[in-house]
Design an enzyme around this catalytic site. Structure first.
Site, PDB file in Angstrom:
ATOM      1  N   LYS A 231      22.869  18.766  24.640  1.00 30.22           N
ATOM      2  CA  LYS A 231      24.252  17.905  25.157  1.00 30.22           C
ATOM      3  C   LYS A 231      24.261  17.476  26.300  1.00 30.22           C
ATOM      4  O   LYS A 231      24.701  18.056  27.227  1.00 30.22           O
ATOM      5  CB  LYS A 231      25.259  18.999  24.766  1.00 30.22           C
TER       6      LYS A 231
ATOM      7  N   GLY B 153      21.604  33.427  20.672  1.00 29.95           N
ATOM      8  CA  GLY B 153      22.081  31.836  20.013  1.00 29.95           C
ATOM      9  C   GLY B 153      20.537  31.590  19.451  1.00 29.95           C
ATOM     10  O   GLY B 153      20.684  30.518  18.542  1.00 29.95           O
TER      11      GLY B 153
ATOM     12  N   GLU C  91      15.545  28.020  23.457  1.00 30.18           N
ATOM     13  CA  GLU C  91      17.141  27.908  23.505  1.00 30.18           C
ATOM     14  C   GLU C  91      17.797  27.487  22.528  1.00 30.18           C
ATOM     15  O   GLU C  91      17.158  26.466  21.622  1.00 30.18           O
ATOM     16  CB  GLU C  91      17.676  27.301  24.713  1.00 30.18           C
ATOM     17  N   ASP C  92      18.961  27.843  22.169  1.00 30.03           N
ATOM     18  CA  ASP C  92      19.649  27.172  20.901  1.00 30.03           C
ATOM     19  C   ASP C  92      20.367  25.632  21.550  1.00 30.03           C
ATOM     20  O   ASP C  92      20.186  24.802  20.812  1.00 30.03           O
ATOM     21  CB  ASP C  92      20.986  28.187  20.651  1.00 30.03           C
TER      22      ASP C  92
ATOM     23  N   ASP D 185      23.524  22.714  27.633  1.00 33.66           N
ATOM     24  CA  ASP D 185      25.097  22.043  27.682  1.00 33.66           C
ATOM     25  C   ASP D 185      25.023  21.691  29.301  1.00 33.66           C
ATOM     26  O   ASP D 185      24.628  20.622  29.759  1.00 33.66           O
ATOM     27  CB  ASP D 185      26.186  23.041  27.450  1.00 33.66           C
TER      28      ASP D 185
ATOM     29  N   ARG E  30      27.053  32.418  12.892  1.00 31.69           N
ATOM     30  CA  ARG E  30      25.749  32.296  13.483  1.00 31.69           C
ATOM     31  C   ARG E  30      24.761  32.249  12.163  1.00 31.69           C
ATOM     32  O   ARG E  30      23.867  31.652  12.206  1.00 31.69           O
ATOM     33  CB  ARG E  30      25.483  33.613  13.989  1.00 31.69           C
TER      34      ARG E  30
ATOM     35  N   PHE F 255      31.899  20.987  20.346  1.00 36.44           N
ATOM     36  CA  PHE F 255      31.364  22.408  20.297  1.00 36.44           C
ATOM     37  C   PHE F 255      30.842  22.474  18.747  1.00 36.44           C
ATOM     38  O   PHE F 255      31.564  22.273  17.733  1.00 36.44           O
ATOM     39  CB  PHE F 255      32.613  23.066  20.467  1.00 36.44           C
TER      40      PHE F 255
HETATM   41  P1  5GP Z   1      25.191  25.882  29.806  1.00 42.19           P
HETATM   42  O1  5GP Z   1      24.765  27.005  31.095  1.00 42.19           O
HETATM   43  O2  5GP Z   1      23.862  25.054  29.575  1.00 42.19           O
HETATM   44  O3  5GP Z   1      26.410  25.125  30.047  1.00 42.19           O
HETATM   45  O4  5GP Z   1      25.330  26.715  28.485  1.00 42.19           O
HETATM   46  C1  5GP Z   1      24.661  27.009  27.502  1.00 42.19           C
HETATM   47  C2  5GP Z   1      25.037  28.073  26.870  1.00 42.19           C
HETATM   48  O5  5GP Z   1      26.419  27.748  26.341  1.00 42.19           O
HETATM   49  C3  5GP Z   1      24.326  28.130  25.167  1.00 42.19           C
HETATM   50  O6  5GP Z   1      23.319  28.875  25.250  1.00 42.19           O
HETATM   51  C4  5GP Z   1      25.637  28.597  24.446  1.00 42.19           C
HETATM   52  O7  5GP Z   1      25.515  29.948  24.347  1.00 42.19           O
HETATM   53  C5  5GP Z   1      26.887  27.959  25.004  1.00 42.19           C
HETATM   54  N1  5GP Z   1      27.000  26.673  24.275  1.00 42.19           N
HETATM   55  C6  5GP Z   1      27.156  25.785  25.074  1.00 42.19           C
HETATM   56  N2  5GP Z   1      27.742  24.536  24.113  1.00 42.19           N
HETATM   57  C7  5GP Z   1      27.755  25.194  23.087  1.00 42.19           C
HETATM   58  C8  5GP Z   1      28.517  24.725  21.580  1.00 42.19           C
HETATM   59  O8  5GP Z   1      28.612  23.599  21.479  1.00 42.19           O
HETATM   60  N3  5GP Z   1      28.284  25.405  20.899  1.00 42.19           N
HETATM   61  C9  5GP Z   1      28.199  26.870  20.938  1.00 42.19           C
HETATM   62  N4  5GP Z   1      28.350  27.731  20.086  1.00 42.19           N
HETATM   63  N5  5GP Z   1      27.630  27.436  22.340  1.00 42.19           N
HETATM   64  C10 5GP Z   1      27.524  26.480  23.127  1.00 42.19           C
END
Ligand code: 5GP
Length: 191
Positions: free
Chosen positions: A142, A55, A110-111, A114, A177, A164
């Site tokens: 987020k 990502g 990181e991208d 969340d 992507r 999302f």
């Molecule tokens: P976390 O562990 O912080 O919940 O998840 C992070 C990962 O979830 C990110 O690196 C990404 O791969 C995925 N992710 C979380 N929110 C989004 C979103 O809005 N769009 C996309 N495409 N991936 C997300």
């Protein structure tokens, strides 16, 4: 060969099911600001920019080119296990760093953050390897679904609502992507 009209009809970049949240120009301007900030803070430091595949690949590639210092780069790939669409915090390393980070200054790129579960676990893993410092850069933050409230993002591109998003490295089932902008899928059933 497809005609120009056919290409336009099938253009991913003008896909009507996508609503643009940040344009390519807005992203470039913000990434440049982050590069200036990082460049000022890491003078004379041995900085390695660690991209978390897949990502962050686009953000990582753009960010490294606006850091005006002699840096190195590396990559990790992790799979974060999900319960439905949410992270569980269980992280498996699919690809580890190519080089040790002992005594180096690390920025994990990181991208999006969340819940924060994936990165918290990743930082725990990297934290045991003797780096001089570890900081975190995330293009998107987020905060609403954040479970790991203590997770500190040192360099944030944009804070976004709990939607999302896709594009600029972020996918939905592997697609989108390559979009140069960040968008929201309006109707996921048509994605
Ligand atoms: P976390 O562990 O912080 O919940 O998840 C992070 C990962 O979830 C990110 O690196 C990404 O791969 C995925 N992710 C979380 N929110 C989004 C979103 O809005 N769009 C996309 N495409 N991936 C997300």
């Amino acid at each position: 060969m497809a005609s120009v009209t056919q290409q336009m009809e099938h253009s991913e970049f003008t896909n009507p099911n996508l609503e643009v949240l940040f344009s390519a120009d807005q992203i470039a301007a913000r990434v440049a600001e982050l590069g200036t900030e990082i460049s000022a803070q890491y003078v004379d430091k041995d900085l390695v920019l660690v991209g978390v595949l897949k990502g962050s690949s686009v953000f990582h590639a753009d960010l490294m080119r606006v850091i005006d210092l002699p840096i190195t780069i590396d990559f990790m790939a992790v799979s974060s296990y999900k319960d439905g669409t949410k992270s569980t915090g269980d992280v498996e390393i699919l690809k580890d760093l190519s080089n040790p980070i002992r005594d180096k200054h690390v920025i994990v790129v990181e991208d999006i953050v969340d819940t924060g579960l994936t990165l918290t676990r990743l930082l725990e893993i990297l934290g045991s390897r003797g780096a001089a410092s570890i900081r975190l850069a995330s293009l998107l933050d987020k905060p609403e679904p954040r479970i790991k409230k203590e997770l500190k993002i040192d360099y944030t591109g944009f804070v976004i609502p709990n939607k999302f998003v896709v594009g600029y490295g972020l996918d939905a089932a592997g697609r989108y992507r390559n979009l140069p902008f960040i968008g929201v899928v309006k109707d996921p059933s048509k994605a």
